[in-house]
Design an enzyme around this catalytic site. Structure first.
Site, PDB file in Angstrom:
ATOM      1  N   LEU A   1       0.823  -1.206   0.000  1.00  0.00           N
ATOM      2  CA  LEU A   1       0.000   0.000   0.000  1.00  0.00           C
ATOM      3  C   LEU A   1       0.857   1.255   0.000  1.00  0.00           C
ATOM      4  O   LEU A   1       1.684   1.454   0.887  1.00  0.00           O
ATOM      5  CB  LEU A   1      -0.945   0.019   1.200  1.00  0.00           C
ATOM      6  CG  LEU A   1      -1.986   1.149   1.173  1.00  0.00           C
ATOM      7  CD1 LEU A   1      -2.944   0.994  -0.001  1.00  0.00           C
ATOM      8  CD2 LEU A   1      -2.775   1.198   2.484  1.00  0.00           C
ATOM      9  N   TRP A   2       0.639   2.110  -1.003  1.00  0.00           N
ATOM     10  CA  TRP A   2       1.210   3.446  -1.052  1.00  0.00           C
ATOM     11  C   TRP A   2       0.341   4.323  -0.134  1.00  0.00           C
ATOM     12  O   TRP A   2      -0.788   4.677  -0.488  1.00  0.00           O
ATOM     13  CB  TRP A   2       1.173   3.996  -2.466  1.00  0.00           C
ATOM     14  CG  TRP A   2       2.213   3.585  -3.446  1.00  0.00           C
ATOM     15  CD1 TRP A   2       3.084   4.416  -4.080  1.00  0.00           C
ATOM     16  CD2 TRP A   2       2.484   2.271  -3.999  1.00  0.00           C
ATOM     17  NE1 TRP A   2       3.886   3.709  -4.973  1.00  0.00           N
ATOM     18  CE2 TRP A   2       3.536   2.398  -4.934  1.00  0.00           C
ATOM     19  CE3 TRP A   2       1.934   0.996  -3.769  1.00  0.00           C
ATOM     20  CZ2 TRP A   2       4.044   1.310  -5.645  1.00  0.00           C
ATOM     21  CZ3 TRP A   2       2.432  -0.089  -4.461  1.00  0.00           C
ATOM     22  CH2 TRP A   2       3.484   0.074  -5.382  1.00  0.00           C
TER      23      TRP A   2
ATOM     24  N   ILE B   1       4.118  -1.417   3.634  1.00  0.00           N
ATOM     25  CA  ILE B   1       3.685  -0.032   3.538  1.00  0.00           C
ATOM     26  C   ILE B   1       4.751   0.782   2.818  1.00  0.00           C
ATOM     27  O   ILE B   1       5.934   0.715   3.158  1.00  0.00           O
ATOM     28  CB  ILE B   1       3.439   0.583   4.934  1.00  0.00           C
ATOM     29  CG1 ILE B   1       2.259  -0.106   5.635  1.00  0.00           C
ATOM     30  CG2 ILE B   1       3.220   2.094   4.841  1.00  0.00           C
ATOM     31  CD1 ILE B   1       0.898   0.173   5.028  1.00  0.00           C
ATOM     32  N   LYS B   2       4.322   1.549   1.815  1.00  0.00           N
ATOM     33  CA  LYS B   2       5.216   2.513   1.164  1.00  0.00           C
ATOM     34  C   LYS B   2       4.841   3.905   1.649  1.00  0.00           C
ATOM     35  O   LYS B   2       3.671   4.297   1.589  1.00  0.00           O
ATOM     36  CB  LYS B   2       5.104   2.456  -0.349  1.00  0.00           C
ATOM     37  CG  LYS B   2       5.988   3.501  -1.042  1.00  0.00           C
ATOM     38  CD  LYS B   2       5.646   3.666  -2.510  1.00  0.00           C
ATOM     39  CE  LYS B   2       6.500   4.781  -3.117  1.00  0.00           C
ATOM     40  NZ  LYS B   2       6.122   5.100  -4.514  1.00  0.00           N
ATOM     41  N   GLN B   3       5.821   4.658   2.127  1.00  0.00           N
ATOM     42  CA  GLN B   3       5.541   5.982   2.679  1.00  0.00           C
ATOM     43  C   GLN B   3       6.668   6.947   2.313  1.00  0.00           C
ATOM     44  O   GLN B   3       7.820   6.543   2.137  1.00  0.00           O
ATOM     45  CB  GLN B   3       5.407   5.900   4.206  1.00  0.00           C
ATOM     46  CG  GLN B   3       5.001   7.179   4.898  1.00  0.00           C
ATOM     47  CD  GLN B   3       3.716   7.762   4.369  1.00  0.00           C
ATOM     48  OE1 GLN B   3       3.742   8.568   3.434  1.00  0.00           O
ATOM     49  NE2 GLN B   3       2.591   7.339   4.945  1.00  0.00           N
TER      50      GLN B   3
END
Length: 353
Positions: free
Chosen positions: A201-202, A239-241
């Site tokens: 998830l971006w 998680i992409k952050q």
């Protein structure tokens, strides 16, 4: 390839500030840190089925960072998100999606993340050679005036059919459309796990009201950290952050809930501590958080990428997902840049703060 001392020299005046920082907020022993048995310790006790466990193992056990618990992913969805012309003008070979896959392979990435159309054309040739992450939603950018909304471009089942190991999606937390996006992607992730795919998830925050007095709080540690918490709540496996650039967004904008200790006990102004707060919101690091590489600025790209990798690793993050800095330059230079970032995660000299 430069040795690790040469790479760390690129930190310049910030070298001591970043490499010798000691975290006095959340101690590292309260986090689940990246390691070779991440799959067994985090996902095996979970509700993920055997096929999903295998897909996650394929992600974590591929490329130069195989079996380290860290991830190096090449993401190229900018052809839709930023328009193909603007994204690929610096290097037009990437209009051909095969070169995207070749770059990820040559660079020894854990996976390549791109669009359904691009990866589908190459599935029979490459899906068995490098893990595919199919991005199923995008901001189409063609509406005038521009609107910022993530809409579905692909189905989870089509991604599964092509042999992908994971699906990726973006949610614009804080946007007017975020409620629909949360429901939509939660359902998609449920189907992905049912079929045995991993989920990425971006977790991007996007609301013009989050900009106040010239300060952009869309990347504040508290706001982006909460986006992470919502992301892991819908069962994102990764998680992409974006790296946090400041803190105190909730207090400054005056919404949601905050506690003064969020800004003192749980974080400081140091970039590693701000990033650690993001990791903390990923179930204390049980779900790996990878930071994005950001836009390409030319000559400073390598130094910026190394700095991001050092911050992410020392904060307790799980790697980097770097696209434009790599593909918006000659192919061989892109490979070298990705390799340089991977060296940070392979180096035992760079420890968790």
């Amino acid at each position: 390839m430069k040795d690790i001392s040469q790479l760390l020299a690129l930190l310049g005046d910030e070298k001591d500030f970043l490499l010798n920082h000691r975290c006095k907020t959340i101690p590292k022993d309260q986090l689940h840190l990246a390691h070779s048995s991440t799959i067994d310790s985090v996902f095996l006790p979970s509700n993920r089925n055997s096929q999903t466990i295998r897909s996650l193992a394929q992600l974590y056990q591929h490329g130069r960072l195989s079996d380290t618990g860290y991830l190096s992913i090449l993401p190229v969805d900018q052809g839709i998100e930023h328009t193909a012309g603007s994204a690929f003008a610096p290097n037009p070979i990437y209009f051909d999606p095969e070169n995207i896959v070749k770059l990820a392979l040559e660079a020894g990435c854990n996976a390549v993340a791109s669009t359904m159309g691009g990866l589908a054309l190459l599935a029979r040739k490459y899906a068995h050679k490098i893990p595919f992450v199919v991005k199923i939603n995008h901001n189409e950018l063609m509406t005038y005036p521009n609107k910022y909304d993530q809409i579905l471009f692909a189905s989870v089942r089509d991604a599964w059919n092509m042999g992908a190991v994971a699906v990726g999606a973006t949610i614009y937390f804080g946007s007017a459309e975020s409620d629909r996006q949360i429901v939509e992607i939660a359902k998609a992730f449920e189907e992905a796990h049912h079929l045995g795919l991993a989920t990425v998830l971006w977790c991007y925050c996007r609301n013009n009201a989050f900009i106040k007095n010239g300060i952009d709080y869309n990347t504040a540690a508290d706001i982006s950290g909460q986006a992470n918490y919502l992301g892991v709540s819908i069962q994102a496996d990764i998680i992409k952050q974006k790296l946090p650039t400041n803190n105190g967004g909730f207090a400054a904008i005056g919404f949601a809930k905050n506690n003064p200790e969020m800004y003192t006990k749980l974080a400081s102004a140091h970039p590693i501590d701000l990033c650690r707060y993001q990791v903390l919101n990923c179930y204390a690091g049980r779900i790996g958080m990878i930071n994005s590489g950001g836009e390409s600025k030319g000559e400073t790209d390598l130094a910026e990428a190394i700095k991001t990798a050092v911050i992410n690793k020392r904060a307790g993050g799980a790697g980097m997902i770097m696209g434009r800095k790599a593909f918006q330059r000659p192919f061989s230079e892109g490979v070298k840049l990705i390799h340089a970032v991977q060296e940070i995660y392979l180096s035992k000299a760079i420890s968790i703060a």
